[in-house]
Design a protein around this motif. Structure first.
Motif, PDB file in Angstrom:
ATOM      1  N   ALA A  42     -31.087  16.166  -9.272  1.00  0.00           N
ATOM      2  CA  ALA A  42     -29.934  15.821 -10.108  1.00  0.00           C
ATOM      3  C   ALA A  42     -29.944  14.333 -10.489  1.00  0.00           C
ATOM      4  O   ALA A  42     -28.994  13.848 -11.089  1.00  0.00           O
ATOM      5  CB  ALA A  42     -28.641  16.166  -9.380  1.00  0.00           C
ATOM      6  N   HIS A  43     -31.001  13.614 -10.121  1.00  0.00           N
ATOM      7  CA  HIS A  43     -31.149  12.178 -10.391  1.00  0.00           C
ATOM      8  C   HIS A  43     -30.041  11.349  -9.739  1.00  0.00           C
ATOM      9  O   HIS A  43     -29.612  10.345 -10.290  1.00  0.00           O
ATOM     10  CB  HIS A  43     -31.208  11.903 -11.901  1.00  0.00           C
ATOM     11  N   LEU A  44     -29.607  11.791  -8.565  1.00  0.00           N
ATOM     12  CA  LEU A  44     -28.558  11.076  -7.846  1.00  0.00           C
ATOM     13  C   LEU A  44     -29.049  10.505  -6.523  1.00  0.00           C
ATOM     14  O   LEU A  44     -28.256   9.982  -5.741  1.00  0.00           O
ATOM     15  CB  LEU A  44     -27.365  12.013  -7.595  1.00  0.00           C
ATOM     16  N   ASP A  45     -30.362  10.588  -6.275  1.00  0.00           N
ATOM     17  CA  ASP A  45     -30.902  10.126  -4.990  1.00  0.00           C
ATOM     18  C   ASP A  45     -30.875   8.608  -4.843  1.00  0.00           C
ATOM     19  O   ASP A  45     -30.947   8.106  -3.732  1.00  0.00           O
ATOM     20  CB  ASP A  45     -32.305  10.667  -4.759  1.00  0.00           C
ATOM     21  N   ARG A  98     -30.028   8.298 -20.458  1.00  0.00           N
ATOM     22  CA  ARG A  98     -28.871   7.477 -20.073  1.00  0.00           C
ATOM     23  C   ARG A  98     -27.574   8.247 -20.301  1.00  0.00           C
ATOM     24  O   ARG A  98     -26.669   8.199 -19.473  1.00  0.00           O
ATOM     25  CB  ARG A  98     -28.854   6.162 -20.850  1.00  0.00           C
ATOM     26  N   PHE A  99     -27.502   8.965 -21.411  1.00  0.00           N
ATOM     27  CA  PHE A  99     -26.315   9.764 -21.703  1.00  0.00           C
ATOM     28  C   PHE A  99     -26.125  10.848 -20.638  1.00  0.00           C
ATOM     29  O   PHE A  99     -25.025  11.034 -20.112  1.00  0.00           O
ATOM     30  CB  PHE A  99     -26.420  10.398 -23.095  1.00  0.00           C
ATOM     31  N   ALA A 100     -27.205  11.558 -20.308  1.00  0.00           N
ATOM     32  CA  ALA A 100     -27.132  12.612 -19.292  1.00  0.00           C
ATOM     33  C   ALA A 100     -26.729  12.036 -17.937  1.00  0.00           C
ATOM     34  O   ALA A 100     -25.910  12.629 -17.221  1.00  0.00           O
ATOM     35  CB  ALA A 100     -28.468  13.343 -19.192  1.00  0.00           C
ATOM     36  N   MET A 101     -27.286  10.898 -17.587  1.00  0.00           N
ATOM     37  CA  MET A 101     -26.927  10.247 -16.317  1.00  0.00           C
ATOM     38  C   MET A 101     -25.461   9.818 -16.324  1.00  0.00           C
ATOM     39  O   MET A 101     -24.766   9.957 -15.319  1.00  0.00           O
ATOM     40  CB  MET A 101     -27.823   9.040 -16.060  1.00  0.00           C
ATOM     41  N   THR A 102     -24.989   9.309 -17.443  1.00  0.00           N
ATOM     42  CA  THR A 102     -23.589   8.896 -17.540  1.00  0.00           C
ATOM     43  C   THR A 102     -22.668  10.096 -17.344  1.00  0.00           C
ATOM     44  O   THR A 102     -21.647  10.011 -16.662  1.00  0.00           O
ATOM     45  CB  THR A 102     -23.320   8.216 -18.902  1.00  0.00           C
ATOM     46  N   ALA A 106     -20.044  10.748 -14.312  1.00  0.00           N
ATOM     47  CA  ALA A 106     -18.642  11.091 -14.548  1.00  0.00           C
ATOM     48  C   ALA A 106     -18.232  12.259 -13.649  1.00  0.00           C
ATOM     49  O   ALA A 106     -17.131  12.260 -13.079  1.00  0.00           O
ATOM     50  CB  ALA A 106     -18.422  11.427 -16.018  1.00  0.00           C
ATOM     51  N   ALA A 107     -19.126  13.234 -13.492  1.00  0.00           N
ATOM     52  CA  ALA A 107     -18.844  14.358 -12.598  1.00  0.00           C
ATOM     53  C   ALA A 107     -18.748  13.891 -11.147  1.00  0.00           C
ATOM     54  O   ALA A 107     -17.889  14.357 -10.386  1.00  0.00           O
ATOM     55  CB  ALA A 107     -19.920  15.430 -12.746  1.00  0.00           C
ATOM     56  N   VAL A 108     -19.604  12.957 -10.759  1.00  0.00           N
ATOM     57  CA  VAL A 108     -19.548  12.390  -9.400  1.00  0.00           C
ATOM     58  C   VAL A 108     -18.216  11.681  -9.194  1.00  0.00           C
ATOM     59  O   VAL A 108     -17.580  11.811  -8.149  1.00  0.00           O
ATOM     60  CB  VAL A 108     -20.741  11.434  -9.148  1.00  0.00           C
ATOM     61  N   GLY A 113     -14.216  10.326  -6.607  1.00  0.00           N
ATOM     62  CA  GLY A 113     -13.423   9.139  -6.932  1.00  0.00           C
ATOM     63  C   GLY A 113     -14.323   7.918  -6.896  1.00  0.00           C
ATOM     64  O   GLY A 113     -15.517   8.016  -6.617  1.00  0.00           O
ATOM     65  N   PRO A 114     -13.763   6.748  -7.192  1.00  0.00           N
ATOM     66  CA  PRO A 114     -14.587   5.534  -7.125  1.00  0.00           C
ATOM     67  C   PRO A 114     -14.960   5.247  -5.664  1.00  0.00           C
ATOM     68  O   PRO A 114     -14.157   5.468  -4.765  1.00  0.00           O
ATOM     69  CB  PRO A 114     -13.681   4.449  -7.701  1.00  0.00           C
ATOM     70  N   PHE A 115     -16.175   4.779  -5.452  1.00  0.00           N
ATOM     71  CA  PHE A 115     -16.603   4.457  -4.088  1.00  0.00           C
ATOM     72  C   PHE A 115     -17.556   3.277  -4.101  1.00  0.00           C
ATOM     73  O   PHE A 115     -18.099   2.915  -5.131  1.00  0.00           O
ATOM     74  CB  PHE A 115     -17.239   5.669  -3.391  1.00  0.00           C
ATOM     75  N   GLU A 116     -17.708   2.702  -2.923  1.00  0.00           N
ATOM     76  CA  GLU A 116     -18.566   1.527  -2.735  1.00  0.00           C
ATOM     77  C   GLU A 116     -19.757   1.885  -1.864  1.00  0.00           C
ATOM     78  O   GLU A 116     -19.759   2.905  -1.170  1.00  0.00           O
ATOM     79  CB  GLU A 116     -17.766   0.389  -2.081  1.00  0.00           C
TER      80      GLU A 116
END
Length: 149
Positions: A42-45, A98-102, A106-108, A113-116
């Motif tokens: 999912a390109h989130l690693d 970049r669009f797909a990652m954005t 957004a789904a993440v 929610g926002p996280f650090e």
């Protein structure tokens, strides 16, 4: 002192039971690796990593597949806003990538929610694994949900 004749047979039966138990489904490391591979797909690693996998239950079906209920922790490798900025500013990525990652980010954001960096999220899921020539492989994953503990 002589040993009973049944002692060698008993030892073989115990050894066979132990060896059978050793291959009774995917272990925590296999599950963690499969979940991390799912994040990579999912390109989130670069953003999230799976830690501390705990099997809650495992059931083998008639085809030899294992349905495994797991609890695990996701750890943020980077803050969401920081990573989203990196993706938007990465001119080496194709514009559609970049669009797909954005959209994925957004789904993440909706999910977590926002996280650090360093924030963690407990998750619980049911996964199905099958064993083939390459070892245990995740066939499917059902509903990620926050751990309610």
């Amino acid at each position: 002192m002589t040993l009973p004749r049944s002692l060698p047979l008993l030892c073989l039966l115990i050894l066979a039971a132990l060896l059978t138990a050793c291959d009774s489904g995917p272990g925590d490391n296999v599950i963690r690796d499969a979940l991390n591979a799912e994040l990579a797909q999912a390109h989130l690693d670069e953003l999230l990593e799976v830690e501390d996998v705990e099997q809650l239950s495992a059931v083998e079906d008639s085809q030899g597949d294992y349905s495994v209920e797991v609890n695990y922790r996701l750890r943020a490798r980077k803050g969401l806003a920081d990573y989203a900025g990196e993706v938007r500013g990465d001119d080496e990525r194709e514009p559609m990538d970049r669009f797909a990652m954005t959209m994925a980010l957004a789904a993440v954001r909706v999910e977590f929610g926002p996280f650090e960096e360093g924030d963690t999220f407990n998750r619980e899921r049911r996964l199905v694994f099958s064993k083939g020539d390459q070892g245990w492989q995740m066939k499917s994953a059902l509903g990620a949900k926050p751990d309610q503990r």
